[in-house]
Write a protein that holds these residues in place. Structure first.
Motif, mmCIF file in Angstrom:
data_model
loop_
_atom_site.group_PDB
_atom_site.id
_atom_site.type_symbol
_atom_site.label_atom_id
_atom_site.label_comp_id
_atom_site.label_asym_id
_atom_site.label_seq_id
_atom_site.Cartn_x
_atom_site.Cartn_y
_atom_site.Cartn_z
ATOM 1 N N TYR A 35 85.686 104.763 -47.936
ATOM 2 C CA TYR A 35 84.815 103.718 -48.262
ATOM 3 C C TYR A 35 84.301 103.169 -47.240
ATOM 4 C CZ TYR A 35 87.926 102.797 -52.504
ATOM 5 O OH TYR A 35 88.535 103.171 -53.646
ATOM 6 N N GLN A 37 82.804 99.275 -45.471
ATOM 7 C CA GLN A 37 83.029 97.498 -45.926
ATOM 8 C C GLN A 37 81.921 97.073 -44.837
ATOM 9 O OE1 GLN A 37 86.610 95.559 -44.906
ATOM 10 N NE2 GLN A 37 86.361 94.237 -46.789
ATOM 11 N N PHE A 90 87.047 102.734 -44.316
ATOM 12 C CA PHE A 90 88.455 102.630 -44.654
ATOM 13 C C PHE A 90 88.527 104.210 -45.328
ATOM 14 C CE2 PHE A 90 90.241 98.678 -43.486
ATOM 15 C CZ PHE A 90 89.035 97.906 -43.528
ATOM 16 N N PHE A 104 95.697 101.921 -48.167
ATOM 17 C CA PHE A 104 94.442 101.853 -47.329
ATOM 18 C C PHE A 104 95.099 102.031 -45.918
ATOM 19 C CE2 PHE A 104 90.889 100.824 -49.596
ATOM 20 C CZ PHE A 104 91.282 100.390 -50.827
ATOM 21 N N GLY A 105 94.258 102.779 -45.099
ATOM 22 C CA GLY A 105 94.432 102.809 -43.455
ATOM 23 C C GLY A 105 93.977 101.510 -43.071
ATOM 24 N N ASP A 106 93.887 101.294 -41.541
ATOM 25 C CA ASP A 106 93.607 100.052 -41.088
ATOM 26 C C ASP A 106 92.070 100.104 -40.633
ATOM 27 O OD1 ASP A 106 96.751 99.224 -39.451
ATOM 28 O OD2 ASP A 106 95.823 98.576 -41.449
ATOM 29 N N GLY B 43 93.730 96.967 -43.114
ATOM 30 C CA GLY B 43 93.062 97.506 -44.362
ATOM 31 C C GLY B 43 93.639 96.717 -45.400
ATOM 32 N N LEU B 44 93.199 96.980 -46.710
ATOM 33 C CA LEU B 44 93.715 96.274 -48.022
ATOM 34 C C LEU B 44 95.208 96.649 -48.019
ATOM 35 C CD1 LEU B 44 90.441 96.263 -48.364
ATOM 36 C CD2 LEU B 44 90.918 96.281 -50.762
#
Lengths: 113, 113
Positions: A35, A37, A90, A104-106, B43-44
């Motif tokens: 993704y 953002q 992400f 999710f990763g950071d 991240g989420l």
């Protein structure tokens, strides 16, 4: 528990340069996603994969390529970076079962000058 | 196509206030529903989920109930803390669609002491 690991965490590129973002997950998940953002745009799906050796286009695939040569890794490539690709990227992964959340990763913060 | 509509932010509350963030969805069929939280620079993370009608997801004092009749999944917390300051995302997914999620635009919550 490493979960989803993204490298690098930060990067600054010049217009026209290329780079690869790496995502690695240690949860044996089948599904993986990339993704971007951006402020006011929410999360937008770039590409995704439903298993090793598979990839598919998401909502905003132009200018990006991906590969999933190994189940645990999902690579996102920018062949010729453009300022419009400045964003936070992400990666996420998910089990192939009903009702499962994405992990999710950071994120990778990428600036294109 | 599927869509998720979240209450627009930002939302600013005093510590110990009651929180509601509205979320409604449009989908064909009965998706799984999720609330994710994103803290600055991260991240989420999954906050809670519900996979069928009338299920209540709960975690860390937050709750949300899957309401099929109103196609809603509102997030509530009885007494917010400064540490709850974050961006909250409502999302839906179907496992049959490569597990792809449809996300709301996010609601920024700031809790003041």
């Amino acid at each position: 528990n490493a979960g989803v690991t993204q490298t690098p965490k930060f990067r600054v590129l010049k217009t026209g340069q290329s780079m690869t973002l790496l995502c690695a997950q240690d949860m044996n998940h089948e599904y993986m996603y990339w993704y971007r953002q951006d402020p006011g745009m929410g999360l937008r799906l770039i590409h995704y994969s439903v298993g090793e050796g598979t990839t598919a286009k998401g909502e905003v695939p132009d200018g990006y390529n991906v590969s999933r040569l190994k189940k645990q890794n999902f690579l996102l490539g920018l062949e010729s970076a453009a300022p419009s690709q400045t964003s936070v990227y992400f990666c996420a992964s998910r089990l192939d079962r009903d009702g499962q959340p994405q992990h999710f990763g950071d994120g990778t913060r990428l600036s294109i000058l | 196509g599927d869509s998720v509509t979240q209450m627009e932010g930002p939302v600013t509350l005093s510590e110990e206030a009651f929180l509601t963030i509205n979320c409604t969805y449009t989908a064909t069929g009965y998706p799984s529903l999720f609330w994710y939280v994103q803290y600055p620079g991260e991240g989420l993370q999954l906050l809670l989920k519900a996979t069928k009608a009338d299920d209540k997801g709960s975690n860390k004092g937050f709750e949300a109930t899957y309401r099929k009749e109103t196609t809603s999944f509102h997030l509530e917390k009885g007494s917010v803390q400064v540490s709850d300051s974050a961006v909250y995302f409502c999302a839906l997914s179907f496992n049959t669609n490569a597990g792809k999620s449809t996300f709301g635009d996010g609601t920024t919550l700031t809790v003041k002491p």
